[in-house]
Design a protein around this motif. Structure first.
Motif, PDB file in Angstrom:
ATOM      1  N   ALA A 175       0.823  -1.212   0.000  1.00  0.00           N
ATOM      2  CA  ALA A 175       0.000   0.000   0.000  1.00  0.00           C
ATOM      3  C   ALA A 175       0.856   1.262   0.000  1.00  0.00           C
ATOM      4  O   ALA A 175       0.542   2.243  -0.677  1.00  0.00           O
ATOM      5  N   ALA A 176       1.961   1.230   0.749  1.00  0.00           N
ATOM      6  CA  ALA A 176       2.800   2.425   0.866  1.00  0.00           C
ATOM      7  C   ALA A 176       3.630   2.685  -0.381  1.00  0.00           C
ATOM      8  O   ALA A 176       3.896   3.844  -0.727  1.00  0.00           O
ATOM      9  N   LEU A 177       4.051   1.626  -1.073  1.00  0.00           N
ATOM     10  CA  LEU A 177       4.941   1.784  -2.223  1.00  0.00           C
ATOM     11  C   LEU A 177       4.199   1.956  -3.544  1.00  0.00           C
ATOM     12  O   LEU A 177       4.785   2.410  -4.533  1.00  0.00           O
ATOM     13  N   ALA A 178       2.927   1.583  -3.575  1.00  0.00           N
ATOM     14  CA  ALA A 178       2.172   1.663  -4.839  1.00  0.00           C
ATOM     15  C   ALA A 178       1.772   3.097  -5.143  1.00  0.00           C
ATOM     16  O   ALA A 178       1.527   3.893  -4.238  1.00  0.00           O
ATOM     17  N   ARG A 179       1.729   3.447  -6.427  1.00  0.00           N
ATOM     18  CA  ARG A 179       1.169   4.741  -6.815  1.00  0.00           C
ATOM     19  C   ARG A 179      -0.343   4.569  -6.983  1.00  0.00           C
ATOM     20  O   ARG A 179      -0.819   3.472  -7.304  1.00  0.00           O
ATOM     21  N   PRO A 180      -1.112   5.609  -6.768  1.00  0.00           N
ATOM     22  CA  PRO A 180      -2.578   5.495  -6.836  1.00  0.00           C
ATOM     23  C   PRO A 180      -3.037   4.977  -8.200  1.00  0.00           C
ATOM     24  O   PRO A 180      -2.462   5.293  -9.244  1.00  0.00           O
ATOM     25  N   ALA A 181      -4.081   4.164  -8.163  1.00  0.00           N
ATOM     26  CA  ALA A 181      -4.630   3.616  -9.404  1.00  0.00           C
ATOM     27  C   ALA A 181      -6.119   3.344  -9.215  1.00  0.00           C
ATOM     28  O   ALA A 181      -6.602   3.188  -8.084  1.00  0.00           O
ATOM     29  N   VAL A 182      -6.837   3.280 -10.311  1.00  0.00           N
ATOM     30  CA  VAL A 182      -8.257   2.915 -10.301  1.00  0.00           C
ATOM     31  C   VAL A 182      -8.469   1.816 -11.324  1.00  0.00           C
ATOM     32  O   VAL A 182      -7.714   1.675 -12.289  1.00  0.00           O
ATOM     33  N   GLY A 183      -9.501   1.034 -11.091  1.00  0.00           N
ATOM     34  CA  GLY A 183      -9.822  -0.031 -12.025  1.00  0.00           C
ATOM     35  C   GLY A 183     -10.907   0.393 -12.995  1.00  0.00           C
ATOM     36  O   GLY A 183     -11.743   1.255 -12.678  1.00  0.00           O
ATOM     37  N   ILE A 184     -10.904  -0.229 -14.177  1.00  0.00           N
ATOM     38  CA  ILE A 184     -11.890   0.088 -15.201  1.00  0.00           C
ATOM     39  C   ILE A 184     -12.190  -1.192 -15.980  1.00  0.00           C
ATOM     40  O   ILE A 184     -11.290  -2.002 -16.218  1.00  0.00           O
ATOM     41  N   PRO A 185     -13.449  -1.452 -16.346  1.00  0.00           N
ATOM     42  CA  PRO A 185     -13.780  -2.674 -17.093  1.00  0.00           C
ATOM     43  C   PRO A 185     -13.107  -2.691 -18.467  1.00  0.00           C
ATOM     44  O   PRO A 185     -12.860  -1.628 -19.057  1.00  0.00           O
ATOM     45  N   ASN A 186     -12.815  -3.898 -18.970  1.00  0.00           N
ATOM     46  CA  ASN A 186     -12.162  -3.988 -20.280  1.00  0.00           C
ATOM     47  C   ASN A 186     -13.113  -3.660 -21.433  1.00  0.00           C
ATOM     48  O   ASN A 186     -12.713  -3.683 -22.605  1.00  0.00           O
ATOM     49  N   THR A 187     -14.379  -3.352 -21.119  1.00  0.00           N
ATOM     50  CA  THR A 187     -15.335  -2.926 -22.142  1.00  0.00           C
ATOM     51  C   THR A 187     -15.372  -1.404 -22.288  1.00  0.00           C
ATOM     52  O   THR A 187     -16.131  -0.861 -23.090  1.00  0.00           O
ATOM     53  N   SER A 188     -14.556  -0.714 -21.481  1.00  0.00           N
ATOM     54  CA  SER A 188     -14.545   0.746 -21.489  1.00  0.00           C
ATOM     55  C   SER A 188     -13.842   1.286 -22.734  1.00  0.00           C
ATOM     56  O   SER A 188     -13.203   0.548 -23.497  1.00  0.00           O
TER      57      SER A 188
END
Length: 388
Positions: A256-269
């Motif tokens: 959690a501390a080393l990761a950069r922020p990210a969001v998920g999105i469906p592959n149909t987007s």
């Protein structure tokens, strides 16, 4: 620690199992066996003229006895560890003597010392047994010669291995003492590694520098042995220092501390959905399959290259590169557990997910390496797009 399967390179000759532990004779052992015959064969022949060319056979028997001594030494480590439930993966007998490779286990300062000193104790026991044989019976000349060599060899192996510095067994005493005093095994390992380097310097002074300063010329065989043994010990001590330093930084390895922020999105987007969530490329966007599992990462430069009129018709899969199979980790993963898990995954990036499986971050391999080693790196924020 799917991949393409390649034949495993054999590290030596399997000698079978003892107490369920595989024993392997490394090919490098034949180097030290040849060295023993070449160096000690002529010495034995000169000191025992009656032996003739059989002196070389006796020298080879000496190499075999050394091998047996090392095997008993390593078995003592393995069988003592077995008492504490530490599984042994294998014993390898090689150019430098041998080593016992353990699987994962949880050690304590006291148990670590007992397992380490079991090896030298076994050699002292063998030396004592040989002394009793020599004292209590009259042996044929060759048998007496080999028994005497066996006794001294085990005595020297035992004494040498209790010297207080890693990678020697006695180094575990230094490691455990510092570990007990500070509560940090990492600090103990580093201290024992430096003690090992001091031992190398002391050996070099005693066997090489001291004779030279006294106007003497060291024997070639002694010079070679000192250089080889000193080089081996220095490399082992340096590896221990590096290992201890890295272990001391494990608390910094946190998904959690080393990761950069990210969001998920469906592959149909589409690309327009990406721009809505991350117009500037931050946070990173991870593409998820129908089951919600991360599959790919959106390539920000590729998104920027899409003409404005085509953003709503361009699928997100056209501007993304694939993650490795199963390349996602729980955000609460940390320390050794995280490192071992990442070692089993493909690729250089890993999605980070929460308890619900929702993507919260993107973890880069080079960032993890930097946290472990303490060496700064400049991560490639937008990795080169990979063929899918």
């Amino acid at each position: 620690m799917g991949e393409k399967t390649t034949p495993a390179r054999r590290e030596g000759i399997p000698l079978g199992r003892i107490a369920g532990i595989p024993v392997i004779l490394a090919y490098s052992w034949f180097v030290i066996a040849a060295f023993t015959v070449i160096v000690y064969g002529p010495v034995l022949r000169e000191n025992n003229p009656a032996l003739g060319v059989a002196a070389y056979t006796v020298a080879f028997a000496y190499a075999i006895l050394l091998l047996i001594s090392v095997l008993v030494h390593e078995l003592a480590h393995a069988l003592t560890a077995k008492i504490y439930g530490w599984p042994t993966q294998k014993i390898v007998l090689n150019l430098w003597g041998g080593h016992t490779q353990f699987e994962n286990f949880t050690a304590t300062p006291g148990r670590s010392v007992l397992v380490a000193l079991a090896g030298p104790a076994a050699n002292f026991a063998l030396a004592g047994g040989a002394w009793l044989v020599l004292s209590g019976s009259s042996l044929p000349s060759v048998a007496e010669l080999l028994t005497n060599i066996f006794m001294w060899a085990n005595l020297l192996i035992g004494i040498f291995n209790v010297l207080p510095g890693l990678p020697l067994d006695g180094g575990r005493i230094v490691e455990s003492a510092v570990w007990k005093a500070t509560g940090s095994q990492a600090k103990g390992t580093v201290a024992a590694g430096w003690a090992g380097r001091v031992i190398v310097v002391a050996l070099g002074f005693w066997f090489l520098a001291r004779p030279v300063l006294a106007g003497e010329t060291p024997e070639l065989s002694l010079l070679m042995i000192t250089v080889l043994v000193g080089g081996f010990l220095w490399m082992g001590a340096s590896a221990s220092i590096q290992q201890g330093t890295m272990r001391g930084r494990l608390h910094l390895v946190n998904a959690a501390a080393l990761a950069r922020p990210a969001v998920g999105i469906p592959n149909t987007s589409t690309v327009s959905d990406v721009l809505r969530l991350s117009p500037t490329g931050v946070p990173a966007v991870v593409v998820c399959g129908p089951d919600g599992r991360p599959q790919a990462v959106v390539d920000a430069p590729a998104v920027a290259a899409v003409p404005p009129h085509a953003t709503s018709s361009t699928p997100v899969t056209a501007v993304s590169y694939a993650l490795g199979a199963g390349a996602y980790v729980p955000e609460w993963s940390k320390g050794q557990e995280l490192i071992q898990y990442l070692g089993q995954l493909e690729g250089q990036e890993y999605a980070v997910v929460d308890h619900r499986g929702t993507v919260t971050g993107l973890l880069a391999q080079d960032v993890v390496v930097a946290a472990i080693t303490g060496k700064s790196v400049r991560p490639n924020r937008y990795p080169q797009r990979q063929n899918r």
